[in-house]
Design a protein around this motif. Structure first.
Motif, PDB file in Angstrom:
ATOM      1  N   VAL A 168       0.838  -1.204   0.000  1.00 47.00           N
ATOM      2  CA  VAL A 168       0.000   0.000   0.000  1.00 47.00           C
ATOM      3  C   VAL A 168       0.872   1.252   0.000  1.00 47.00           C
ATOM      4  O   VAL A 168       0.580   2.220  -0.712  1.00 47.00           O
ATOM      5  CB  VAL A 168      -0.969  -0.010   1.206  1.00 47.00           C
ATOM      6  N   THR A 169       1.951   1.249   0.762  1.00 46.59           N
ATOM      7  CA  THR A 169       2.849   2.409   0.788  1.00 46.59           C
ATOM      8  C   THR A 169       3.402   2.688  -0.607  1.00 46.59           C
ATOM      9  O   THR A 169       3.496   3.844  -1.025  1.00 46.59           O
ATOM     10  CB  THR A 169       4.026   2.168   1.766  1.00 46.59           C
ATOM     11  N   GLY A 170       3.741   1.643  -1.336  1.00 45.20           N
ATOM     12  CA  GLY A 170       4.274   1.815  -2.685  1.00 45.20           C
ATOM     13  C   GLY A 170       3.260   2.387  -3.661  1.00 45.20           C
ATOM     14  O   GLY A 170       3.635   3.015  -4.653  1.00 45.20           O
ATOM     15  N   ARG A 171       1.989   2.216  -3.389  1.00 42.59           N
ATOM     16  CA  ARG A 171       0.940   2.718  -4.284  1.00 42.59           C
ATOM     17  C   ARG A 171       0.526   4.158  -3.970  1.00 42.59           C
ATOM     18  O   ARG A 171      -0.130   4.787  -4.784  1.00 42.59           O
ATOM     19  CB  ARG A 171      -0.288   1.819  -4.201  1.00 42.59           C
ATOM     20  N   LEU A 172       0.893   4.640  -2.783  1.00 44.12           N
ATOM     21  CA  LEU A 172       0.480   5.988  -2.392  1.00 44.12           C
ATOM     22  C   LEU A 172       1.469   7.032  -2.903  1.00 44.12           C
ATOM     23  O   LEU A 172       2.663   6.761  -3.052  1.00 44.12           O
ATOM     24  CB  LEU A 172       0.396   6.099  -0.866  1.00 44.12           C
ATOM     25  N   ALA A 173       0.946   8.211  -3.124  1.00 47.52           N
ATOM     26  CA  ALA A 173       1.805   9.330  -3.501  1.00 47.52           C
ATOM     27  C   ALA A 173       2.691   9.699  -2.315  1.00 47.52           C
ATOM     28  O   ALA A 173       2.322   9.471  -1.148  1.00 47.52           O
ATOM     29  CB  ALA A 173       0.949  10.523  -3.917  1.00 47.52           C
ATOM     30  N   THR A 174       3.848  10.261  -2.588  1.00 46.40           N
ATOM     31  CA  THR A 174       4.786  10.584  -1.511  1.00 46.40           C
ATOM     32  C   THR A 174       4.230  11.627  -0.553  1.00 46.40           C
ATOM     33  O   THR A 174       4.651  11.680   0.604  1.00 46.40           O
ATOM     34  CB  THR A 174       6.121  11.097  -2.084  1.00 46.40           C
ATOM     35  N   ASP A 175       3.272  12.440  -0.979  1.00 48.14           N
ATOM     36  CA  ASP A 175       2.717  13.458  -0.087  1.00 48.14           C
ATOM     37  C   ASP A 175       1.393  13.031   0.553  1.00 48.14           C
ATOM     38  O   ASP A 175       0.748  13.817   1.239  1.00 48.14           O
ATOM     39  CB  ASP A 175       2.537  14.783  -0.851  1.00 48.14           C
TER      40      ASP A 175
ATOM     41  N   PRO B 150      -1.049  11.759   3.219  1.00 49.79           N
ATOM     42  CA  PRO B 150      -0.949  11.725   4.681  1.00 49.79           C
ATOM     43  C   PRO B 150      -1.000  10.308   5.269  1.00 49.79           C
ATOM     44  O   PRO B 150      -0.466  10.050   6.347  1.00 49.79           O
ATOM     45  CB  PRO B 150      -2.152  12.543   5.166  1.00 49.79           C
ATOM     46  N   SER B 151      -1.610   9.389   4.570  1.00 50.30           N
ATOM     47  CA  SER B 151      -1.692   8.005   5.063  1.00 50.30           C
ATOM     48  C   SER B 151      -0.343   7.304   5.012  1.00 50.30           C
ATOM     49  O   SER B 151      -0.116   6.316   5.716  1.00 50.30           O
ATOM     50  CB  SER B 151      -2.689   7.204   4.225  1.00 50.30           C
ATOM     51  N   ARG B 152       0.545   7.808   4.183  1.00 53.45           N
ATOM     52  CA  ARG B 152       1.853   7.175   3.995  1.00 53.45           C
ATOM     53  C   ARG B 152       2.632   7.117   5.313  1.00 53.45           C
ATOM     54  O   ARG B 152       3.289   6.118   5.604  1.00 53.45           O
ATOM     55  CB  ARG B 152       2.623   7.954   2.928  1.00 53.45           C
ATOM     56  N   LEU B 153       2.573   8.177   6.097  1.00 56.58           N
ATOM     57  CA  LEU B 153       3.308   8.217   7.365  1.00 56.58           C
ATOM     58  C   LEU B 153       2.835   7.114   8.307  1.00 56.58           C
ATOM     59  O   LEU B 153       3.653   6.439   8.941  1.00 56.58           O
ATOM     60  CB  LEU B 153       3.166   9.590   8.031  1.00 56.58           C
ATOM     61  N   SER B 154       1.530   6.914   8.375  1.00 60.51           N
ATOM     62  CA  SER B 154       0.989   5.845   9.232  1.00 60.51           C
ATOM     63  C   SER B 154       1.487   4.479   8.785  1.00 60.51           C
ATOM     64  O   SER B 154       1.838   3.634   9.614  1.00 60.51           O
ATOM     65  CB  SER B 154      -0.532   5.860   9.206  1.00 60.51           C
TER      66      SER B 154
END
Length: 129
Positions: free
Chosen positions: A63-70, A72-76
């Motif tokens: 999921v982290t790889g599919r999210l944009a770098t900005d 907000p869910s990426r940090l979680s």
């Protein structure tokens, strides 16, 4: 009669000594058995914990790889990944405890160790002077 009595007393003392030794050895065997059982239990628990952690890690990474770098869910998700790695280290330590033969392998930073050693040279020269 007196001699027989002394022989019996000696035999009784030897028997009591042997009984104490046997009790001590029995206690040692019991302790070793308990430790072996604890090691097996630790390995079993570690195995059971590793499976869901691997799944969590895989999905969080996906999921982290599919999210944009900005996003907000990426940090979680990054926090989840770090915590999974921390748990994997704890489980590794648990497995290490459960192993019967334990070889210790470690790495060192040779440059740092040499620098630390060189700091002792003035102290050693002052003491020997």
């Amino acid at each position: 009669m007196r001699r027989t009595n002394q022989q019996l007393e000696g035999a009784l003392a030897a028997l009591q000594t042997r009984t104490g030794e046997l009790a001590s050895m029995t206690q040692q065997v019991w302790q070793a058995s308990k430790l072996a059982t604890m090691g097996e239990l630790a390995a079993s628990i570690a195995h059971e914990l590793n499976n869901p952690l691997a799944t969590i890690s895989l999905h969080a990474e996906l999921v982290t790889g599919r999210l944009a770098t900005d996003d907000p869910s990426r940090l979680s998700l990054i926090v989840i990944e770090l915590e999974v790695k921390r748990m994997a280290t704890l489980i590794g330590n648990l497995l290490h405890l459960g192993r019967r033969s334990q070889q210790q392998v470690s790495t060192i930073q040779i440059e740092e160790e040499l620098q630390n050693s060189l700091q002792f040279i003035p102290t050693i020269c002052a003491v020997t002077a």
